[in-house]
Design an enzyme around this catalytic site. Structure first.
Site, PDB file in Angstrom:
ATOM      1  N   GLU A   1      35.660  10.974 -52.029  1.00  8.46           N
ATOM      2  CA  GLU A   1      34.485  11.730 -51.587  1.00  8.46           C
ATOM      3  C   GLU A   1      34.019  11.047 -50.311  1.00  8.46           C
ATOM      4  OE1 GLU A   1      31.220  12.621 -50.578  1.00  8.46           O
ATOM      5  OE2 GLU A   1      30.244  11.960 -52.425  1.00  8.46           O
TER       6      GLU A   1
ATOM      7  N   LYS B   1      33.045  -1.412 -58.325  1.00 13.22           N
ATOM      8  CA  LYS B   1      32.541  -2.293 -57.264  1.00 13.22           C
ATOM      9  C   LYS B   1      31.428  -1.596 -56.488  1.00 13.22           C
ATOM     10  CE  LYS B   1      33.360  -2.968 -52.913  1.00 13.22           C
ATOM     11  NZ  LYS B   1      32.057  -3.388 -52.351  1.00 13.22           N
TER      12      LYS B   1
ATOM     13  N   CYS C   1      25.921  11.933 -47.458  1.00 15.52           N
ATOM     14  CA  CYS C   1      27.194  12.465 -46.958  1.00 15.52           C
ATOM     15  C   CYS C   1      27.119  13.966 -46.706  1.00 15.52           C
ATOM     16  CB  CYS C   1      28.319  12.134 -47.921  1.00 15.52           C
ATOM     17  SG  CYS C   1      27.886  12.494 -49.620  1.00 15.52           S
TER      18      CYS C   1
ATOM     19  N   GLU D   1      29.792  11.653 -37.801  1.00 10.81           N
ATOM     20  CA  GLU D   1      28.787  11.425 -38.839  1.00 10.81           C
ATOM     21  C   GLU D   1      27.886  10.271 -38.399  1.00 10.81           C
ATOM     22  OE1 GLU D   1      30.088   9.787 -42.694  1.00 10.81           O
ATOM     23  OE2 GLU D   1      28.830  11.313 -43.637  1.00 10.81           O
TER      24      GLU D   1
HETATM   25  P1  NDP Z   1      32.642   2.126 -46.383  1.00  9.68           P
HETATM   26  O1  NDP Z   1      33.542   3.278 -46.530  1.00  9.68           O
HETATM   27  O2  NDP Z   1      33.150   0.910 -45.704  1.00  9.68           O
HETATM   28  O3  NDP Z   1      32.082   1.659 -47.797  1.00  9.68           O
HETATM   29  C1  NDP Z   1      32.176   2.350 -49.016  1.00  9.68           C
HETATM   30  C2  NDP Z   1      32.602   1.401 -50.130  1.00  9.68           C
HETATM   31  O4  NDP Z   1      33.964   0.989 -49.935  1.00  9.68           O
HETATM   32  C3  NDP Z   1      31.803   0.117 -50.186  1.00  9.68           C
HETATM   33  O5  NDP Z   1      31.698  -0.333 -51.514  1.00  9.68           O
HETATM   34  C4  NDP Z   1      32.682  -0.815 -49.384  1.00  9.68           C
HETATM   35  O6  NDP Z   1      32.420  -2.160 -49.584  1.00  9.68           O
HETATM   36  C5  NDP Z   1      34.056  -0.426 -49.861  1.00  9.68           C
HETATM   37  N1  NDP Z   1      35.155  -0.779 -48.976  1.00  9.68           N
HETATM   38  C6  NDP Z   1      35.124  -1.124 -47.669  1.00  9.68           C
HETATM   39  N2  NDP Z   1      36.367  -1.359 -47.206  1.00  9.68           N
HETATM   40  C7  NDP Z   1      37.216  -1.144 -48.242  1.00  9.68           C
HETATM   41  C8  NDP Z   1      38.636  -1.205 -48.409  1.00  9.68           C
HETATM   42  N3  NDP Z   1      39.447  -1.517 -47.394  1.00  9.68           N
HETATM   43  N4  NDP Z   1      39.172  -0.913 -49.614  1.00  9.68           N
HETATM   44  C9  NDP Z   1      38.375  -0.564 -50.643  1.00  9.68           C
HETATM   45  N5  NDP Z   1      37.030  -0.511 -50.544  1.00  9.68           N
HETATM   46  C10 NDP Z   1      36.446  -0.773 -49.374  1.00  9.68           C
HETATM   47  O7  NDP Z   1      31.337   2.599 -45.676  1.00  9.68           O
HETATM   48  P2  NDP Z   1      30.321   1.680 -44.854  1.00  9.68           P
HETATM   49  O8  NDP Z   1      29.376   1.115 -45.812  1.00  9.68           O
HETATM   50  O9  NDP Z   1      31.024   0.717 -43.966  1.00  9.68           O
HETATM   51  O10 NDP Z   1      29.624   2.777 -43.935  1.00  9.68           O
HETATM   52  C11 NDP Z   1      30.263   3.175 -42.732  1.00  9.68           C
HETATM   53  C12 NDP Z   1      30.079   4.641 -42.502  1.00  9.68           C
HETATM   54  O11 NDP Z   1      30.676   5.365 -43.560  1.00  9.68           O
HETATM   55  C13 NDP Z   1      28.643   5.102 -42.521  1.00  9.68           C
HETATM   56  O12 NDP Z   1      28.047   4.925 -41.292  1.00  9.68           O
HETATM   57  C14 NDP Z   1      28.787   6.536 -42.911  1.00  9.68           C
HETATM   58  O13 NDP Z   1      29.068   7.303 -41.771  1.00  9.68           O
HETATM   59  C15 NDP Z   1      29.978   6.541 -43.820  1.00  9.68           C
HETATM   60  N6  NDP Z   1      29.604   6.538 -45.254  1.00  9.68           N
HETATM   61  C16 NDP Z   1      29.755   7.675 -45.946  1.00  9.68           C
HETATM   62  C17 NDP Z   1      29.380   7.729 -47.262  1.00  9.68           C
HETATM   63  C18 NDP Z   1      29.513   8.963 -48.055  1.00  9.68           C
HETATM   64  O14 NDP Z   1      28.877   9.087 -49.100  1.00  9.68           O
HETATM   65  N7  NDP Z   1      30.334   9.888 -47.659  1.00  9.68           N
HETATM   66  C19 NDP Z   1      28.778   6.591 -47.937  1.00  9.68           C
HETATM   67  C20 NDP Z   1      28.717   5.402 -47.143  1.00  9.68           C
HETATM   68  C21 NDP Z   1      29.105   5.416 -45.848  1.00  9.68           C
HETATM   69  P3  NDP Z   1      31.312  -2.835 -48.620  1.00  9.68           P
HETATM   70  O15 NDP Z   1      30.016  -2.224 -48.985  1.00  9.68           O
HETATM   71  O16 NDP Z   1      31.353  -4.223 -48.959  1.00  9.68           O
HETATM   72  O17 NDP Z   1      31.721  -2.537 -47.210  1.00  9.68           O
END
Ligand code: NDP
Length: 497
Positions: free
Chosen positions: A269, A195, A303, A400
């Protein structure tokens, strides 16, 4: 003398030295009006859709499927069938052929993918072209090489595939995160349901065309788009044997809670708040380039971004002066322009989060510097930002931000640098800048971070494992270590057997 006195010929001196724009053509990529889900090698129509946009100007790009629980169920069933129908028992050398093909196709179509990645995600084209795409192809090449050597990677342990992997990826490196997850899973004989993030589904959907070109058997890779609900449905699906997640710590914790006691394998991660530590014997100009790359690369949506800069007190002033001068030369603007250094923020929600955290920094007493730059009116933009006068307790030093925002702190001794750098719930990466090799090793042994870069930052290679400590997650991706989460082992009955 007479020569010198002679009046100079009038030469027109331009008063504007800015670069002319050098836009990459977006016509190279075809975007359909509407996408369904890629299940069992076919496009499944989506009952519900949402609009994916270009963050640079909010232009609608396509209607994309919002995957339901039933869609996820179909995709997992297709992956299970493909697993049982031969993929898991295919010789490693045969699996490798598909991975090599995918790698080569990504190289051949890299320009198309790079344009789409920048359009849908907002990152500068020079980064998607020179970093995301070459690295994504390199991951497929690298894991293709392991597919028929698993017995050698894990001697005496009889590796076998796990089954169906449910993979959830974020929006900061959409295609690269797909490659990090899909390549090792397939090399080990698993099948996949992936996904992509809600805001950046388009390169994953284009990747389905690469799978078709590579003639990958139907159902080996399935892609279901949608928001967090789709991800949650994938996590809890009982036919999924292994979950791999990259994203926020908050969602990672939620997934871990959900999977506790189910016996499913899990790798997480998650976030980071990396320390980039500059000693007074470092080459300062080189360090400034590393600092800029560490935090402004990909708008800071990284990240492992070096978001906390620790500077030894004796070089604090010259370093900050150099850094601010360098910041003023960064070009912020159209992600499709080849001159752009800092592109668009990925989404309105992320921009809001950055703005809120930056406001908290100002309120708590930090000093803000932003170079003069004109931001486009439409779309999501944030100027590169440096905070000085930051205390360890400020939110900008703890949380972050995931944006182009750097917090500068100071230290006097190596011991103090280690203590301050480790004072975070995260532990994904760190950087050390010094001319002394012994000090690099001393620091690397003490920093609680999965990766420690020395005199460089944000360097990635498929052969090098990547992952975190503490709230940055567990499990490793990349390298031989990255195979392990996708394998089960039967320990040999006899030593060497
Ligand atoms: P999320 O953790 O919400 O998103 C990561 C992935 O998980 C996306 O595909 C998301 O879908 C999906 N997801 C969201 N909720 C669920 C759930 N309950 N169960 C399974 N999958 C889920 O990150 P965000 O995009 O909301 O970003 C928020 C913050 O997270 C950022 O500001 C940043 O600080 C951090 N982040 C860190 C990352 C890293 O690489 N360590 C990467 C991205 C974000 P969807 O996109 O539809 O929400």
């Amino acid at each position: 003398m007479a020569e010198l006195d002679r009046p100079q010929a009038e030469v027109a001196v331009p008063d504007d030295w800015t670069y002319a724009s050098a836009p990459e053509s977006r016509d190279i990529v075809h975007i359909a009006d509407r996408y369904g889900h890629f299940v069992g090698g076919e496009w499944l129509d989506a009952a519900e859709t949402y609009e994916t946009i270009a963050p640079r100007d909010e232009e609608p790009l396509a209607a994309v499927g919002q995957g339901s629980e039933a869609d996820v169920g179909r995709a997992v069933a297709a992956a299970r069938d493909a697993y049982a129908d031969g993929w898991s028992s295919l010789p490693g050398s045969e699996r490798a052929k598909y991975l090599f093909r995918i790698a080569r196709l990504l190289q051949e179509r890299s320009r198309e993918f790079a344009v789409l990645e920048s359009l849908n995600g907002g990152k500068p084209i020079k980064e998607s072209r020179d970093v995301d795409l070459p690295l994504a192809a390199a991951h497929f090449f690298y894991y293709a090489g392991w597919a028929d050597k698993l017995e050698y990677a894990f001697p005496n342990r009889r590796p076998r595939p796990v089954g169906v992997a449910g993979q959830i990826i974020p929006w900061n490196f959409p295609l690269l995160m797909l490659a990090w997850k899909v390549a090792p899973a397939l090399a080990c004989g698993n099948t996949v349901v992936l996904k992509p993030a809600e805001t950046t589904p388009l390169t994953a959907l284009l990747f389905c065309d690469v799978l078709r070109q590579a003639e990958l058997p139907a159902g080996v890779v399935n892609i279901v788009t949608g928001d967090g609900r789709t991800g949650a449905a994938l996590v809890v699906n009982e036919e999924v044997d292994k979950v791999a997640f990259t994203g926020s710590t908050e969602v990672g914790k939620e997934i871990q809670r959900r999977l506790a006691g189910t016996g499913k394998k899990l790798t997480l991660e998650l976030g980071g708040k990396a320390a980039n530590i500059v000693f007074d014997d470092a080459a300062l100009d080189q360090a400034v380039e590393g600092i800029v790359n560490g935090i402004y690369f990909n708008q800071g949506h990284v990240c492992c971004a070096g978001s906390r800069l620790f500077v030894q007190e004796s070089i604090y002033e010259p370093l900050v002066a150099k850094l601010e001068r360098r910041l003023a030369t960064l070009r912020v603007g159209d992600p499709l322009d080849k001159n752009t250094d800092v592109g668009a923020i990925n989404s309105a929600a992320q921009l809001e989060k950055i703005e809120e955290l930056v406001a908290s920094g100002v309120e708590e007493g930090a000093q803000i510097y932003q170079p003069p730059c004109i931001l486009p009116e439409k779309g999501y933009w944030f100027a590169p930002t440096v905070f000085t006068n930051v205390a360890q307790s400020y939110r900008i030093a703890q949380e972050e931000i995931f944006g182009p925002v750097l917090s500068v702190l100071t230290f006097r001794t190596p011991e103090e640098a280690v203590e301050k750098a480790n004072n975070t719930p995260y532990g994904l990466s760190a950087g050390v800048w010094t001319e002394k090799g012994s000090r690099i090793l001393w620091m690397a042994q003490r920093l609680r971070a999965g990766v420690v870069w020395a005199n460089t930052f944000n360097r990635f290679d498929p052969s090098s494992p990547f992952g975190g400590y503490k709230e940055s997650g567990f499990g490793r991706e990349g390298g031989r270590h990255g195979l392990e989460p996708y394998l089960d082992f039967e320990e040999s009955e006899t030593f060497g057997g």
